[in-house]
Design a protein around this motif. Structure first.
Motif, PDB file in Angstrom:
ATOM      1  N   LEU A  24       3.241  -1.520  -9.711  1.00 53.34           N
ATOM      2  CA  LEU A  24       3.447  -0.635 -11.348  1.00 53.34           C
ATOM      3  C   LEU A  24       5.188  -2.004 -11.632  1.00 53.34           C
ATOM      4  O   LEU A  24       5.751  -2.397 -12.663  1.00 53.34           O
ATOM      5  CB  LEU A  24       4.640   0.544 -10.949  1.00 53.34           C
ATOM      6  CG  LEU A  24       3.446   1.871 -11.027  1.00 53.34           C
ATOM      7  CD1 LEU A  24       4.165   2.965 -10.814  1.00 53.34           C
ATOM      8  CD2 LEU A  24       2.643   1.231 -12.053  1.00 53.34           C
ATOM      9  N   ASP A  25       5.138  -2.695 -10.657  1.00 58.75           N
ATOM     10  CA  ASP A  25       6.641  -3.791 -10.799  1.00 58.75           C
ATOM     11  C   ASP A  25       6.503  -4.692 -11.113  1.00 58.75           C
ATOM     12  O   ASP A  25       5.062  -6.006 -10.690  1.00 58.75           O
ATOM     13  CB  ASP A  25       7.102  -3.594  -9.252  1.00 58.75           C
ATOM     14  CG  ASP A  25       5.619  -4.266  -8.459  1.00 58.75           C
ATOM     15  OD1 ASP A  25       5.950  -5.991  -7.882  1.00 58.75           O
ATOM     16  OD2 ASP A  25       5.253  -3.952  -8.027  1.00 58.75           O
ATOM     17  N   ALA A  74      12.616  -8.663  -5.530  1.00 59.34           N
ATOM     18  CA  ALA A  74      10.997  -8.840  -4.424  1.00 59.34           C
ATOM     19  C   ALA A  74      10.728  -7.460  -3.922  1.00 59.34           C
ATOM     20  O   ALA A  74      11.013  -7.188  -2.661  1.00 59.34           O
ATOM     21  CB  ALA A  74      11.779  -9.626  -3.360  1.00 59.34           C
ATOM     22  N   THR A  75      10.510  -6.914  -4.548  1.00 59.89           N
ATOM     23  CA  THR A  75      10.743  -5.026  -4.482  1.00 59.89           C
ATOM     24  C   THR A  75       8.679  -4.807  -5.452  1.00 59.89           C
ATOM     25  O   THR A  75       8.324  -5.341  -6.308  1.00 59.89           O
ATOM     26  CB  THR A  75      11.555  -4.004  -5.408  1.00 59.89           C
ATOM     27  OG1 THR A  75      12.791  -4.749  -5.096  1.00 59.89           O
ATOM     28  CG2 THR A  75      11.127  -2.832  -5.445  1.00 59.89           C
ATOM     29  N   TYR A  80       4.137   4.201  -4.054  1.00 63.45           N
ATOM     30  CA  TYR A  80       5.281   3.286  -2.076  1.00 63.45           C
ATOM     31  C   TYR A  80       5.726   2.610  -2.769  1.00 63.45           C
ATOM     32  O   TYR A  80       5.142   1.378  -3.782  1.00 63.45           O
ATOM     33  CB  TYR A  80       4.503   2.977  -0.877  1.00 63.45           C
ATOM     34  CG  TYR A  80       3.273   3.772  -0.504  1.00 63.45           C
ATOM     35  CD1 TYR A  80       3.464   5.294  -0.137  1.00 63.45           C
ATOM     36  CD2 TYR A  80       1.917   3.626   0.060  1.00 63.45           C
ATOM     37  CE1 TYR A  80       2.752   5.639   0.047  1.00 63.45           C
ATOM     38  CE2 TYR A  80       1.140   3.550   0.576  1.00 63.45           C
ATOM     39  CZ  TYR A  80       1.647   5.419   0.690  1.00 63.45           C
ATOM     40  OH  TYR A  80       0.581   6.254   1.441  1.00 63.45           O
ATOM     41  N   CYS A  81       6.903   2.581  -2.168  1.00 67.60           N
ATOM     42  CA  CYS A  81       8.179   1.289  -2.821  1.00 67.60           C
ATOM     43  C   CYS A  81       8.879   0.611  -1.574  1.00 67.60           C
ATOM     44  O   CYS A  81       8.725   1.149  -0.179  1.00 67.60           O
ATOM     45  CB  CYS A  81       9.359   1.800  -3.739  1.00 67.60           C
ATOM     46  SG  CYS A  81      10.604   0.987  -4.027  1.00 67.60           S
ATOM     47  N   GLU A 124       9.510   3.093   1.067  1.00 63.13           N
ATOM     48  CA  GLU A 124       9.178   4.232   0.787  1.00 63.13           C
ATOM     49  C   GLU A 124       8.771   5.346   0.904  1.00 63.13           C
ATOM     50  O   GLU A 124       8.118   4.310  -0.203  1.00 63.13           O
ATOM     51  CB  GLU A 124      10.212   4.505  -0.246  1.00 63.13           C
ATOM     52  CG  GLU A 124      11.812   5.712  -0.549  1.00 63.13           C
ATOM     53  CD  GLU A 124      12.161   6.336   1.239  1.00 63.13           C
ATOM     54  OE1 GLU A 124      12.378   7.249   1.126  1.00 63.13           O
ATOM     55  OE2 GLU A 124      12.535   5.811   2.081  1.00 63.13           O
ATOM     56  N   ARG A 125       7.798   6.126   0.191  1.00 65.93           N
ATOM     57  CA  ARG A 125       7.006   6.928   0.111  1.00 65.93           C
ATOM     58  C   ARG A 125       7.355   8.216  -1.126  1.00 65.93           C
ATOM     59  O   ARG A 125       8.296   8.569  -0.132  1.00 65.93           O
ATOM     60  CB  ARG A 125       5.579   7.230   0.834  1.00 65.93           C
ATOM     61  CG  ARG A 125       5.066   8.135   0.959  1.00 65.93           C
ATOM     62  CD  ARG A 125       4.105   8.940   1.764  1.00 65.93           C
ATOM     63  NE  ARG A 125       3.361  10.046   0.865  1.00 65.93           N
ATOM     64  CZ  ARG A 125       2.861  11.609   0.334  1.00 65.93           C
ATOM     65  NH1 ARG A 125       4.417  11.930   0.294  1.00 65.93           N
ATOM     66  NH2 ARG A 125       2.019  11.850   0.240  1.00 65.93           N
ATOM     67  N   TYR A 126       7.006   8.091  -1.852  1.00 65.92           N
ATOM     68  CA  TYR A 126       7.194   9.214  -2.791  1.00 65.92           C
ATOM     69  C   TYR A 126       6.069   9.975  -3.482  1.00 65.92           C
ATOM     70  O   TYR A 126       5.364   9.426  -3.421  1.00 65.92           O
ATOM     71  CB  TYR A 126       8.377   8.875  -4.472  1.00 65.92           C
ATOM     72  CG  TYR A 126       9.081   8.004  -4.220  1.00 65.92           C
ATOM     73  CD1 TYR A 126      10.245   8.903  -3.641  1.00 65.92           C
ATOM     74  CD2 TYR A 126       9.509   6.828  -4.059  1.00 65.92           C
ATOM     75  CE1 TYR A 126      12.023   7.950  -3.700  1.00 65.92           C
ATOM     76  CE2 TYR A 126      10.316   5.727  -4.049  1.00 65.92           C
ATOM     77  CZ  TYR A 126      11.629   6.084  -3.552  1.00 65.92           C
ATOM     78  OH  TYR A 126      12.682   5.809  -2.862  1.00 65.92           O
TER      79      TYR A 126
END
Length: 682
Positions: A132-133, A138-139, A157-158, A168-170
């Motif tokens: 999605l980025d 750098a993310t 996942y980020c 990090e999981r959402y």
């Protein structure tokens, strides 16, 4: 909340309005951000049903509900949090297949200690996920069709490459966007370079929540306050983290709890730094770490902060506050220094309604945690008792009766428990009609200079290691002292040398004789009394070392009776009261000395110590009988968790006689680093 009930247009418009208003009119933005500010809209035009259908056809599967609903409102998004500059709309999608090799790098780092969550994240995140980025710092942001909830949502996942942590999981795209909104708030609220004050309906609502949480906390509703503050912390609201950190420290959770902003406020700085000094000393950090901790404090407080850290490290720091509460602390400290932990804590809690905060960011007398004598009393359970008591401006409500932690009596010494992992050797002296401060006069080593500064059990052990020379006949103990019930004092040694029945000389006679100086409070200079000695060693029965228990009683300088139980042998002298008859207390245990033939002789020593349950039960009966006969007890909490005065006793073993040999061992000074490690491991 279901996806159908979530109002994307309202949420996204509020975010856009607050973002636009967070910039001063004359602040320079890049072209895209300037356009978004003028339009008061961080998004784009809604994606048509045809564009969404085309994306799903391209991917070969339907989109998760919350991402699909988002696209129907905005076909992409700008400034999602602080590090994702553009989120993908319907035009930018294709499956991620770890083109950059980050997934392979993480796979190589997996080992037998990796958790199931870590393995799943690495395996799922980089193969066939939906990135999605579009533009970011750098993310990486990825929707994972392999991690689907019961509601059909794909996990997000980020991964921030510069953070050096697991992704990090959402649970859903909606949850991810809610977190990015909170991140936007947190960053703007904490931006010291912002040219405009960050105030809006959301911040005003949250600030009201923080104030109500403060009032709730002072009224004793700390759980409600902590939950409310947790949300405000995520939004970066002032005072929220500082208030929540005080609750966390008192509950025993100090991880990353640094009293945000209070260490640079002269009203609160020294009290908060005293608590941070506790963590600093426990973790054995160096001076550079402390300098970094102190740096936010006003310059004129740095010297005082350094002195606080020195006192905390030396075990001499006193938390000082004025008024009736301060007077109660002095009284409680006097009780704690002689082992009366429960009475000391009741004194503190009873006076708590008279405590007054330093200011509106002060929830409790948290500096107590740093106090050398009172700090150990503040277990997480007692932290809850303190937090539940109305105080400050809410004082006047009922303070619940505290739960005592001392079991009383002596029999707790005979059983493993929360305080230790196995039965252990110990010895102690109990003296009647003598203040603890008198004991060095009665049974102190020659040249003894009275009582040492109170120290913990770990510090006592380190002091023993540093003593240097020891011998097999000069059996001096570094004993902790305190009160042992009404009218009795104790000297306790939890690290005794092996019992030598041939050379043992009970110090009971010397302890029961008249004192020399009579300097202790309430002492009776020149008078004799009763004194008793108990020495217990559970032994290693499977290695041929049976359990041992010795008891002796003296009065006015003369021994009246004693008995020693060593395996199946019972030796006695004098007229022993029926209640203490060793045949009654130890008869069965002394007769049953058989070892388990199937036991492993090389088994763990803790198992060996507990391998004689009959001896343990007999020891417990003996301790119960002694406690009942004389009305005595030893303070478990003070001996295992608190700080007590110590002194070096006379030798419990006589010098060698003609023809007898002995051994002397000289040890070098224990390295300070090793001593610290011992303290932490214990």
């Amino acid at each position: 909340m279901t996806e159908a009930a979530f109002n994307w247009p309202s949420f996204l418009q509020r975010w856009s309005d607050e973002w636009a208003d967070s910039w001063a009119p004359d602040e320079a933005l890049d072209e895209a951000d300037e356009e978004a500010r003028r339009a008061r809209w961080l998004g784009f035009a809604p994606a048509s049903a045809e564009r969404i259908a085309a994306l799903e056809e391209r991917l070969g599967c339907p989109l998760p509900p919350s991402y699909r609903s988002f696209l129907e409102v905005s076909d992409g998004w700008r400034n999602a949090g602080g590090f994702v500059y553009v989120l993908a709309g319907t035009e930018s999608h294709g499956w991620q297949e770890d083109e950059v090799g980050i997934g392979e790098m993480y796979r190589e780092e997996l080992d037998e200690d990796s958790t199931e969550e870590e393995i799943r994240l690495v395996e799922d995140m980089w193969d066939r996920t939906l990135p999605l980025d579009v533009e970011s710092d750098a993310t990486y942001v990825m929707l994972n069709p392999g991690d689907v909830g019961a509601d059909g949502e794909w996990a997000v996942y980020c991964y921030r490459t510069w953070a050096g942590e697991m992704p990090e999981r959402y649970a859903s795209f909606r949850e991810f966007m809610a977190e990015m909104y909170r991140e936007f708030h947190h960053l703007r609220a904490g931006d010291p370079g912002s040219a405009t004050e960050f105030v809006n309906a959301t911040t005003r609502k949250l600030d009201a929540v923080v104030e109500q949480a403060r009032c709730d906390a002072l009224a004793g509703e700390y759980r409600r306050a902590e939950d409310a503050l947790a949300e405000a912390v995520e939004y970066g609201r002032p005072r929220a983290a500082a208030l929540r950190d005080q609750i966390r420290w008192l509950l025993g959770d100090s991880y990353l709890a640094g009293f945000d902003g209070l260490t640079d406020d002269p009203v609160y700085a020294l009290e908060m730094l005293s608590v941070l000094a506790v963590g600093h000393v426990e973790r054995s950090h160096d001076d550079a770490v402390w300098a970094y901790t102190v740096r936010p404090a006003p310059d004129d407080l740095h010297e005082a902060a350094d002195e606080i850290r020195r006192q905390v490290g030396a075990g001499t720091f006193r938390y000082v506050t004025s008024g009736p509460f301060g007077d109660a602390l002095d009284e409680a400290r006097e009780l704690a220094r002689w082992g009366e932990a429960d009475a000391a804590w009741r004194t503190v809690l009873a006076a708590l309604p008279q405590w007054r905060p330093l200011g509106p960011c002060h929830l409790a007398p948290i500096g107590l945690l740093a106090d050398a004598l009172l700090g150990p009393l503040l277990t997480p359970e007692r932290g809850r008792e303190l937090l539940a008591a109305p105080r400050g401006e809410a004082a006047g409500g009922e303070v619940a009766a505290p739960v005592d932690l001392e079991p009383g009596g002596l029999d707790w010494l005979a059983a493993p428990g929360p305080h230790r992992t196995s039965r252990e050797a110990y010895r102690f002296i109990l003296v009647e009609s003598a203040h603890p401060a008198e004991l060095p006069d009665r049974v102190g080593a020659e040249g003894s200079s009275g009582l040492n500064t109170p120290m913990t059990a770990c510090e006592t052990q380190t002091t023993l290691l540093n003593r240097g020379e020891t011998s097999s006949y000069d059996d001096k103990a570094l004993a902790s002292v305190g009160r042992a019930g009404s009218g009795w004092s104790f000297a306790f040694d939890g690290q005794p040398s092996p019992f030598d029945e041939q050379r043992f000389v009970s110090p009971a006679a010397a302890a029961s004789g008249p004192g020399h100086s009579g300097s202790g409070p309430g002492s009776r200079s020149g008078s004799g009394s009763r004194a008793m000695v108990v020495w217990s060693d559970p032994g290693l029965p499977h290695h041929g070392s049976p359990a041992l228990f010795h008891f002796s009683l003296a009065e006015n300088g003369e021994e009246r009776y004693d008995f020693t139980v060593h395996g199946s042998t019972i030796r006695r002298s004098g007229e022993i009261p029926p209640a203490l008859d060793p045949d009654r207390l130890f008869g069965n245990a002394a007769a049953d000395t058989s070892a388990d033939p199937d036991a492993d002789p090389d088994a763990d020593s803790n198992a060996d110590r507990d391998a004689d349950p009959a001896a343990a039960r007999a020891e417990q009966r003996a301790l119960e009988a002694i406690a009942t006969e004389f009305g005595v007890s030893l303070p478990r909490f003070a001996l295992t968790h608190g700080r007590l005065h110590t002194f070096q006793t006379c030798s419990w073993t006589r010098p060698p006689g003609p023809g007898e040999t002995y051994m002397t061992v000289t040890l070098g000074q224990v390295d300070e680093t090793i001593a610290r490690m011992t303290d932490l491991q214990s």
